[in-house]
Write a protein that holds these residues in place. Structure first.
Motif, PDB file in Angstrom:
ATOM      1  N   ASP A  30       3.590   2.601  10.220  1.00  0.00           N
ATOM      2  CA  ASP A  30       3.968   2.292  11.698  1.00  0.00           C
ATOM      3  C   ASP A  30       5.203   3.021  12.202  1.00  0.00           C
ATOM      4  OD1 ASP A  30       1.890   0.635  11.608  1.00  0.00           O
ATOM      5  OD2 ASP A  30       2.984  -1.112  10.900  1.00  0.00           O
ATOM      6  N   HIS A  31       6.059   3.238  11.116  1.00  0.00           N
ATOM      7  CA  HIS A  31       7.290   4.086  11.446  1.00  0.00           C
ATOM      8  C   HIS A  31       7.465   5.122  10.390  1.00  0.00           C
ATOM      9  CE1 HIS A  31       8.365   0.720  14.468  1.00  0.00           C
ATOM     10  NE2 HIS A  31       7.897  -0.138  13.148  1.00  0.00           N
ATOM     11  N   VAL A  32       7.960   6.282  10.966  1.00  0.00           N
ATOM     12  CA  VAL A  32       8.259   7.284  10.043  1.00  0.00           C
ATOM     13  C   VAL A  32       9.492   8.020  10.430  1.00  0.00           C
ATOM     14  CG1 VAL A  32       7.504   9.499   9.219  1.00  0.00           C
ATOM     15  CG2 VAL A  32       6.046   7.851   9.848  1.00  0.00           C
ATOM     16  N   ARG A  33      10.538   8.007   9.256  1.00  0.00           N
ATOM     17  CA  ARG A  33      11.600   9.037   9.858  1.00  0.00           C
ATOM     18  C   ARG A  33      11.663  10.109   8.780  1.00  0.00           C
ATOM     19  NH1 ARG A  33      17.847   6.822   8.488  1.00  0.00           N
ATOM     20  NH2 ARG A  33      18.764   8.618   8.975  1.00  0.00           N
ATOM     21  N   ASN A  34      11.833  11.481   9.449  1.00  0.00           N
ATOM     22  CA  ASN A  34      11.765  12.671   8.597  1.00  0.00           C
ATOM     23  C   ASN A  34      12.949  13.330   8.302  1.00  0.00           C
ATOM     24  OD1 ASN A  34       8.870  12.725   8.689  1.00  0.00           O
ATOM     25  ND2 ASN A  34       8.939  13.403  10.971  1.00  0.00           N
ATOM     26  N   GLY A  35      13.071  14.006   7.326  1.00  0.00           N
ATOM     27  CA  GLY A  35      14.433  14.583   7.021  1.00  0.00           C
ATOM     28  C   GLY A  35      15.540  13.856   6.533  1.00  0.00           C
ATOM     29  N   LEU A  36      15.014  12.563   5.618  1.00  0.00           N
ATOM     30  CA  LEU A  36      16.101  11.667   5.196  1.00  0.00           C
ATOM     31  C   LEU A  36      16.513  12.286   3.746  1.00  0.00           C
ATOM     32  CD1 LEU A  36      17.683   9.183   5.344  1.00  0.00           C
ATOM     33  CD2 LEU A  36      15.492   8.122   4.255  1.00  0.00           C
ATOM     34  N   THR A  37      17.747  12.781   3.716  1.00  0.00           N
ATOM     35  CA  THR A  37      18.195  13.391   2.328  1.00  0.00           C
ATOM     36  C   THR A  37      19.458  12.195   2.033  1.00  0.00           C
ATOM     37  OG1 THR A  37      17.677  15.462   3.092  1.00  0.00           O
ATOM     38  CG2 THR A  37      19.397  14.989   1.209  1.00  0.00           C
ATOM     39  N   PRO A  78       1.052  -1.071   0.043  1.00  0.00           N
ATOM     40  CA  PRO A  78      -0.103   0.081   0.168  1.00  0.00           C
ATOM     41  C   PRO A  78       0.870   1.288  -0.081  1.00  0.00           C
ATOM     42  CG  PRO A  78       0.086  -0.962   2.215  1.00  0.00           C
ATOM     43  CD  PRO A  78       0.768  -2.089   1.326  1.00  0.00           C
ATOM     44  N   LYS A  79       0.334   2.284  -0.521  1.00  0.00           N
ATOM     45  CA  LYS A  79       0.993   3.385  -0.478  1.00  0.00           C
ATOM     46  C   LYS A  79       1.011   3.894   0.936  1.00  0.00           C
ATOM     47  CE  LYS A  79       1.425   7.914  -3.076  1.00  0.00           C
ATOM     48  NZ  LYS A  79       0.978   8.736  -4.083  1.00  0.00           N
ATOM     49  N   LEU A  80       2.041   4.449   1.584  1.00  0.00           N
ATOM     50  CA  LEU A  80       2.231   4.765   2.770  1.00  0.00           C
ATOM     51  C   LEU A  80       2.356   6.289   2.942  1.00  0.00           C
ATOM     52  CD1 LEU A  80       4.615   2.160   4.074  1.00  0.00           C
ATOM     53  CD2 LEU A  80       2.151   2.077   4.144  1.00  0.00           C
ATOM     54  N   GLY A 108      17.097  -5.431  13.633  1.00  0.00           N
ATOM     55  CA  GLY A 108      16.818  -4.917  12.407  1.00  0.00           C
ATOM     56  C   GLY A 108      16.666  -6.438  11.436  1.00  0.00           C
ATOM     57  N   LYS A 109      16.095  -7.602  12.114  1.00  0.00           N
ATOM     58  CA  LYS A 109      16.207  -8.617  11.154  1.00  0.00           C
ATOM     59  C   LYS A 109      14.644  -8.853  10.804  1.00  0.00           C
ATOM     60  CE  LYS A 109      20.402  -9.531  11.418  1.00  0.00           C
ATOM     61  NZ  LYS A 109      20.925 -10.662  12.213  1.00  0.00           N
ATOM     62  N   LEU A 110      14.430  -9.028   9.556  1.00  0.00           N
ATOM     63  CA  LEU A 110      13.109  -9.324   9.150  1.00  0.00           C
ATOM     64  C   LEU A 110      13.202 -10.890   8.422  1.00  0.00           C
ATOM     65  CD1 LEU A 110      12.627  -5.776   7.295  1.00  0.00           C
ATOM     66  CD2 LEU A 110      11.743  -6.718   9.660  1.00  0.00           C
ATOM     67  N   ALA A 111      11.888 -11.584   8.486  1.00  0.00           N
ATOM     68  CA  ALA A 111      11.793 -12.837   7.729  1.00  0.00           C
ATOM     69  C   ALA A 111      11.840 -12.478   6.499  1.00  0.00           C
ATOM     70  CB  ALA A 111      10.402 -13.268   8.156  1.00  0.00           C
ATOM     71  N   SER A 112      11.130 -11.309   5.633  1.00  0.00           N
ATOM     72  CA  SER A 112      11.020 -11.182   4.193  1.00  0.00           C
ATOM     73  C   SER A 112      11.076  -9.691   3.997  1.00  0.00           C
ATOM     74  CB  SER A 112       9.700 -11.821   3.830  1.00  0.00           C
ATOM     75  OG  SER A 112       8.728 -11.125   4.092  1.00  0.00           O
ATOM     76  N   LEU A 113      11.846  -9.530   2.523  1.00  0.00           N
ATOM     77  CA  LEU A 113      11.560  -8.210   2.444  1.00  0.00           C
ATOM     78  C   LEU A 113      11.065  -7.961   1.011  1.00  0.00           C
ATOM     79  CD1 LEU A 113      15.252  -6.935   3.337  1.00  0.00           C
ATOM     80  CD2 LEU A 113      13.167  -6.464   4.427  1.00  0.00           C
ATOM     81  N   ALA A 114      10.410  -6.884   0.812  1.00  0.00           N
ATOM     82  CA  ALA A 114       9.882  -6.547  -0.628  1.00  0.00           C
ATOM     83  C   ALA A 114      10.189  -5.411  -0.766  1.00  0.00           C
ATOM     84  CB  ALA A 114       8.502  -6.846  -0.617  1.00  0.00           C
ATOM     85  N   GLY A 115      10.874  -4.865  -2.071  1.00  0.00           N
ATOM     86  CA  GLY A 115      11.200  -3.525  -2.247  1.00  0.00           C
ATOM     87  C   GLY A 115      10.371  -2.678  -3.242  1.00  0.00           C
ATOM     88  N   SER A 116      10.122  -1.722  -2.794  1.00  0.00           N
ATOM     89  CA  SER A 116       9.400  -0.792  -3.958  1.00  0.00           C
ATOM     90  C   SER A 116      10.192  -0.072  -4.979  1.00  0.00           C
ATOM     91  CB  SER A 116       8.987   0.436  -3.026  1.00  0.00           C
ATOM     92  OG  SER A 116      10.194   1.441  -2.667  1.00  0.00           O
ATOM     93  N   PRO A 117       9.780   0.325  -5.865  1.00  0.00           N
ATOM     94  CA  PRO A 117      10.450   0.442  -7.253  1.00  0.00           C
ATOM     95  C   PRO A 117      11.778   1.454  -6.862  1.00  0.00           C
ATOM     96  CG  PRO A 117       8.247   0.882  -7.817  1.00  0.00           C
ATOM     97  CD  PRO A 117       8.501   0.490  -6.302  1.00  0.00           C
TER      98      PRO A 117
END
Length: 348
Positions: free
Chosen positions: A300-307, A292-294, A337-346
């Motif tokens: 659930d988690h947001v990080r602002n000011g990422l450049t 979904p578009k977040l 930071g361990k995840l069972a699976s990852l799916a990347g966006s474009p």
């Protein structure tokens, strides 16, 4: 000592010069020279010592003469002439020297600390981790050792480490197949058209994370995926046990470096790459889940000011897909930071 003995056997040592006592012996009709001493019995009045006056003019390059006033005795035995045979070195001494040298060298060789190499470091004939093409030219295989700087606080490899291994094998596959142009994994025909690859989706399933010091074996191959994309799969095993650690599948499309827009796969490029396609299903079943578009209200988690920083870019001036994973993990609350699976966006 060995060197001295060998030298003495090869080069004769000149006899010492006669002392003053020998000079006085000239009154009795004889003296000592380098050829040796000859004695002859006479009457009971005394003993007369005679020498051979027929000494060679030179010995070992040094001029040798007979003392003045001496004349050769006609009855004395003449010395044997110097020939090639009697000038040869003492071969027994030379053989002893050579034997001693070899024994010393053998001892030093045996004293070396020859430690048994880890069998997993030599696994699959890839001891240096350069990788090679196997399975009739369709699969690229490369080994990686998990370094101390690639693990987290739990002493296991991070997700970024695994992702870097996947990316490295993908690029090395293109290189070993002879398709690497001037770009970052781009073929020659892609370089002519300013095209490069981007990942539109990646799914990674981790069964077990390797630990510090483990050696993993990564296999990768490519397959067709639709009209304008390509699929690449990976399989990561433990080199020592053969246990499957990670499976991954991804979709790749082309982007124009100038316009920064997605592009269709040109026929010339397809001709280059399709000969390496494997007709197999994905190693991971596509879950067909659309992310979904977040936004700030739904995430659930947001990080602002990422450049993006300069170090986040690859040679295509494009944020590397592994960097996206690192950004995500920075805001994940789970320890390590361990995840069972990852799916990347474009990755754009």
């Amino acid at each position: 000592m060995v060197a001295t003995a060998a030298t003495a056997s090869l080069f004769p040592v000149s006899a010492p010069q006669p002392d003053s006592g020998a000079k006085n012996s000239g009154k009795h009709g004889g003296c000592l020279d380098v050829r040796g001493l000859k004695s002859k019995s006479t009457s009971s009045k005394g003993l007369q010592v005679k020498t051979n006056a027929q000494a060679p003019a030179k010995v070992n390059g040094t001029r040798i003469g007979v003392m003045d006033g001496l004349k050769p005795d006609e009855n004395s035995t003449s010395a044997a002439p110097r020939t090639f045979i009697n000038q040869l070195p003492d071969w027994s001494m030379l053989l002893a020297a050579i034997t001693t040298i070899f024994l010393a060298a053998e001892k030093q060789w045996m004293m070396l600390d020859w430690k048994t190499k880890r069998p997993d470091m030599l696994a699959d004939l890839d001891p240096f981790g350069f990788g090679r093409i196997v399975e009739d030219g369709f699969v690229f295989r490369q080994n990686f050792s998990i370094r101390s700087y690639e693990i987290g606080a739990d002493r296991t490899a991070s997700v970024e480490t695994l992702m870097n291994h996947l990316q490295e094998t993908a690029l090395n596959h293109v290189k070993n197949a002879g398709l690497l142009g001037d770009g970052f994994g781009s073929t020659p025909e892609m370089c002519k058209r300013n095209l490069f690859w981007v990942v539109t989706k990646m799914q990674v399933l981790v069964d077990r994370y390797p630990t510090w010091g483990d050696v993993v074996q990564v296999d990768t191959w490519v397959a067709a995926s639709g009209k304008n994309s390509m699929r690449r799969d990976w399989l990561i095993r433990d080199c020592k046990t053969g246990e499957i650690l990670t499976r991954a599948s991804s979709n790749w499309v082309m982007m124009n470096k100038v316009t920064r827009r997605l592009s269709k796969i040109p026929d010339e490029v397809r001709t280059e790459i399709e000969q390496y396609f494997v007709d197999t299903p994905p190693i991971i079943d596509d879950d067909s889940i659309k992310l979904p578009k977040l936004d700030e209200t739904t995430a659930d988690h947001v990080r602002n000011g990422l450049t993006p920083k300069w170090s986040d870019l690859d040679v295509n001036q494009h944020v590397n897909n592994v960097k996206y994973v690192g950004w995500i993990l920075e805001v994940v609350s789970e320890p390590g930071g361990k995840l069972a699976s990852l799916a990347g966006s474009p990755a754009r």
